[in-house]
Design an enzyme around this catalytic site. Structure first.
Site, mmCIF file in Angstrom:
data_model
loop_
_atom_site.group_PDB
_atom_site.id
_atom_site.type_symbol
_atom_site.label_atom_id
_atom_site.label_comp_id
_atom_site.label_asym_id
_atom_site.label_seq_id
_atom_site.Cartn_x
_atom_site.Cartn_y
_atom_site.Cartn_z
ATOM 1 N N GLY A 46 17.338 51.068 35.846
ATOM 2 C CA GLY A 46 15.930 51.328 36.113
ATOM 3 C C GLY A 46 15.424 50.412 37.210
ATOM 4 O O GLY A 46 16.020 49.361 37.468
ATOM 5 N N GLN A 51 9.347 45.783 42.283
ATOM 6 C CA GLN A 51 10.545 44.964 42.508
ATOM 7 C C GLN A 51 11.003 45.034 43.954
ATOM 8 O O GLN A 51 11.734 44.174 44.435
ATOM 9 C CB GLN A 51 11.687 45.417 41.592
ATOM 10 C CG GLN A 51 11.429 45.141 40.123
ATOM 11 C CD GLN A 51 12.605 45.581 39.279
ATOM 12 O OE1 GLN A 51 12.636 46.705 38.814
ATOM 13 N NE2 GLN A 51 13.572 44.702 39.073
ATOM 14 N N CYS A 94 17.774 41.994 34.354
ATOM 15 C CA CYS A 94 16.825 42.551 35.317
ATOM 16 C C CYS A 94 17.307 42.214 36.722
ATOM 17 O O CYS A 94 17.735 41.085 36.969
ATOM 18 C CB CYS A 94 15.450 41.933 35.078
ATOM 19 S SG CYS A 94 14.190 42.480 36.240
ATOM 20 N N LEU A 95 17.245 43.186 37.625
ATOM 21 C CA LEU A 95 17.681 42.932 39.001
ATOM 22 C C LEU A 95 16.834 41.849 39.662
ATOM 23 O O LEU A 95 17.264 41.209 40.613
ATOM 24 C CB LEU A 95 17.618 44.229 39.822
ATOM 25 C CG LEU A 95 18.568 45.346 39.360
ATOM 26 C CD1 LEU A 95 18.292 46.635 40.124
ATOM 27 C CD2 LEU A 95 20.020 44.922 39.535
ATOM 28 N N HIS A 136 10.793 47.990 29.555
ATOM 29 C CA HIS A 136 11.127 46.989 30.576
ATOM 30 C C HIS A 136 10.470 47.334 31.921
ATOM 31 O O HIS A 136 9.840 46.483 32.559
ATOM 32 C CB HIS A 136 12.659 46.908 30.719
ATOM 33 C CG HIS A 136 13.130 45.917 31.735
ATOM 34 N ND1 HIS A 136 13.824 44.777 31.399
ATOM 35 C CD2 HIS A 136 13.002 45.893 33.088
ATOM 36 C CE1 HIS A 136 14.091 44.094 32.507
ATOM 37 N NE2 HIS A 136 13.616 44.754 33.557
ATOM 38 N N GLU A 137 10.595 48.604 32.331
ATOM 39 C CA GLU A 137 10.069 48.997 33.647
ATOM 40 C C GLU A 137 8.544 49.041 33.653
ATOM 41 O O GLU A 137 7.900 48.647 34.635
ATOM 42 C CB GLU A 137 10.650 50.349 34.084
ATOM 43 C CG GLU A 137 12.178 50.392 34.213
ATOM 44 C CD GLU A 137 12.766 49.257 35.022
ATOM 45 O OE1 GLU A 137 12.096 48.734 35.935
ATOM 46 O OE2 GLU A 137 13.918 48.863 34.730
ATOM 47 N N HIS A 140 7.083 45.728 34.151
ATOM 48 C CA HIS A 140 7.040 45.329 35.570
ATOM 49 C C HIS A 140 5.714 45.755 36.216
ATOM 50 O O HIS A 140 5.138 45.026 37.027
ATOM 51 C CB HIS A 140 8.175 46.004 36.352
ATOM 52 C CG HIS A 140 9.467 45.250 36.336
ATOM 53 N ND1 HIS A 140 9.595 43.961 36.804
ATOM 54 C CD2 HIS A 140 10.705 45.601 35.917
ATOM 55 C CE1 HIS A 140 10.846 43.563 36.667
ATOM 56 N NE2 HIS A 140 11.537 44.538 36.126
#
Ligand code: CO
Length: 173
Positions: A46, A51, A94-95, A136-137, A140
């Site tokens: 995702g 991000q 997480c990236l 999670h997304e 963000h």
């Protein structure tokens, strides 16, 4: 299409809540396809626009484990309208938080509403990995990272590690 640069903690932009998309124009469509390409390139499941420094409320995701069977999805202005149950999301990553994983308490099932890139209203009943991705997304989009949802001790450990790393890099240059 292009691979976008992913912002990492402690970049302040990651903590800023995003703006809703009010017009799904060419810029938004292009951003979604770049986000998709970036997600696959980075082996993520995702990615939220913020991000990549794009301050709009939108996410892309693909929860399929077998990457030869892609199932690319986008969600514009997503929000969680219902959360149920509790689960410990094991080794979440997480990236934007490289080289760190931790267990995070999450809802086990969520109902999410949003829009497709065609502007069609979408409603998703998510459980399992998809429910974790959604939470999670969407976090963000509200300026929240998974490290904001873990125990203080573990979070402080990570912050110290990053501080040391940044100092080392500064001394080198
Ligand atoms: Co993330």
């Amino acid at each position: 299409m292009s691979i976008l640069n992913i912002l990492t903690y402690p970049n302040d932009i990651l903590a800023i809540p995003t703006k809703p998309v009010t017009d799904i124009n060419e810029g938004i469509i292009n951003a979604i396809s770049d986000m998709g390409e970036t997600m696959y390139y980075s082996n993520g499941v995702g990615l939220a626009a913020i991000q990549a420094g794009i301050r709009y409320s939108m996410i892309v995701y693909d929860e399929t484990e077998e990457r030869d069977q892609r199932n690319f999805k986008e969600l514009i202005n997503p929000r969680i309208i219902k959360g149920e149950g509790e689960v410990l999301s094991k080794d979440e990553g997480c990236l934007s938080v490289p080289d760190f994983r931790a267990d995070v308490k999450r809802f086990s099932a969520v109902q999410v509403e949003g829009f497709s890139k065609e502007g069609k209203p979408i409603k998703i009943d998510a459980e399992g990995l998809l429910a974790i991705i959604m939470q999670h997304e969407i976090d963000h989009l509200n300026g929240i990272l998974f490290i904001d949802r873990i125990g203080m001790l573990k979070r402080e450990m990570y912050k110290k590690k990053i501080k040391r790393l940044l100092k080392k890099q500064a001394n080198k240059s």
